[in-house]
Write a protein that holds these residues in place. Structure first.
Motif, PDB file in Angstrom:
ATOM      1  N   SER A  16       0.836  -1.434  -0.223  1.00  0.00           N
ATOM      2  CA  SER A  16       0.081  -0.015   0.424  1.00  0.00           C
ATOM      3  C   SER A  16       0.693   0.908   0.384  1.00  0.00           C
ATOM      4  N   HIS A  17       0.480   2.334  -0.514  1.00  0.00           N
ATOM      5  CA  HIS A  17       1.136   3.208  -0.981  1.00  0.00           C
ATOM      6  C   HIS A  17       1.398   4.239   0.104  1.00  0.00           C
ATOM      7  N   GLY A 114      -3.189  11.424   2.739  1.00  0.00           N
ATOM      8  CA  GLY A 114      -2.689   9.786   2.202  1.00  0.00           C
ATOM      9  C   GLY A 114      -3.134  10.489   1.085  1.00  0.00           C
ATOM     10  N   THR A 115      -3.579   8.773  -0.401  1.00  0.00           N
ATOM     11  CA  THR A 115      -2.308   9.589  -1.495  1.00  0.00           C
ATOM     12  C   THR A 115      -3.461   7.774  -2.077  1.00  0.00           C
ATOM     13  N   GLN A 119      -6.762  11.955  -9.703  1.00  0.00           N
ATOM     14  CA  GLN A 119      -6.599  12.898 -10.115  1.00  0.00           C
ATOM     15  C   GLN A 119      -6.373  14.027  -8.429  1.00  0.00           C
ATOM     16  N   TYR A 120      -7.423  14.048  -7.847  1.00  0.00           N
ATOM     17  CA  TYR A 120      -6.900  14.574  -6.642  1.00  0.00           C
ATOM     18  C   TYR A 120      -6.999  13.756  -5.650  1.00  0.00           C
ATOM     19  N   GLY A 121      -6.094  12.743  -5.641  1.00  0.00           N
ATOM     20  CA  GLY A 121      -5.073  12.024  -4.460  1.00  0.00           C
ATOM     21  C   GLY A 121      -6.424  11.532  -3.416  1.00  0.00           C
ATOM     22  N   PRO A 149      -1.493  12.957  -5.596  1.00  0.00           N
ATOM     23  CA  PRO A 149      -2.866  12.265  -7.296  1.00  0.00           C
ATOM     24  C   PRO A 149      -1.613  11.323  -7.581  1.00  0.00           C
ATOM     25  N   GLY A 150      -2.522  10.742  -8.401  1.00  0.00           N
ATOM     26  CA  GLY A 150      -1.205   9.784  -8.798  1.00  0.00           C
ATOM     27  C   GLY A 150      -0.386   8.771  -8.175  1.00  0.00           C
ATOM     28  N   SER A 151      -0.861   7.870  -7.555  1.00  0.00           N
ATOM     29  CA  SER A 151      -0.275   7.433  -6.461  1.00  0.00           C
ATOM     30  C   SER A 151       0.463   6.092  -7.391  1.00  0.00           C
TER      31      SER A 151
END
Length: 188
Positions: A16-17, A114-115, A119-121, A149-151
């Protein structure tokens, strides 16, 4: 005096990111701040008043409550699942909210970060988490936010702790939380 922050991650996935972001927070904690990454959210049964009775609280739920009670603040990391908060994190908040008005999260400063892939994370999940934590009695720091965003692409080959922009933003979040809690401890 050291500030104790309990970190909860709303993703159970090993890679998990958001877990990596929590690990980065532990690594980047400023001097005087201890961040404990709580393990075991997967073992906590869904909240049920029938089992939330003296002598019957599941061990994993009791451990979560004890960890939150011992913390000065909480730092919640949430991905976004179908536009909202993951069930595992919502369940943890539910357990921490009881007993009503006197739960382990009551009055504690809470930051949500968080991530997510979008596009909004993960801002929708973060907003829902802030709402749930506030209703549960936590003191949500509405102006301390971090949504990356973009994790999936951003962290495909780089750990969040090694991304200088993310590390700087996360350090700012930790410094602001530390300053607030330290200020409250000094005033007490």
């Amino acid at each position: 005096m050291s500030v104790r922050i309990l970190a909860l991650v709303g993703s159970l996935r090993a890679g998990s990111h958001n877990r990596q972001l929590a690990e980065a927070a532990v690594k980047l904690a400023p001097e005087g701040v201890e961040i404990a990454l709580h393990e075991g959210l997967a073992e906590i049964p869904f909240y049920n008043e029938d089992i939330d009775v003296e002598g019957g609280v599941p061990a994993a739920a009791a451990q979560l409550r004890e960890a939150a009670a011992a913390a000065d603040a909480l730092l919640l990391f949430t991905p976004e699942y179908n536009g909202t908060i993951p069930a595992v994190l919502k369940n943890a908040i539910d357990w921490l909210s009881r007993p009503f008005g006197a739960g382990a999260i009551s009055g504690k400063p809470v930051v949500v970060a968080g991530t997510a892939f979008g596009q909004y994370g993960g801002v929708w999940a973060q907003d829902e988490t802030r709402k749930a934590v506030g209703i549960a009695g936590g003191k949500v720091l509405e102006d301390v936010k971090l949504a990356i965003p973009g994790s999936m692409t951003r962290f495909a080959e780089t750990h969040p702790a090694d991304d200088s922009e993310v590390a700087e933003q996360l350090a700012e979040v930790l410094n602001r939380l530390h300053a607030l809690v330290d200020g409250e401890q000094t005033a007490a």
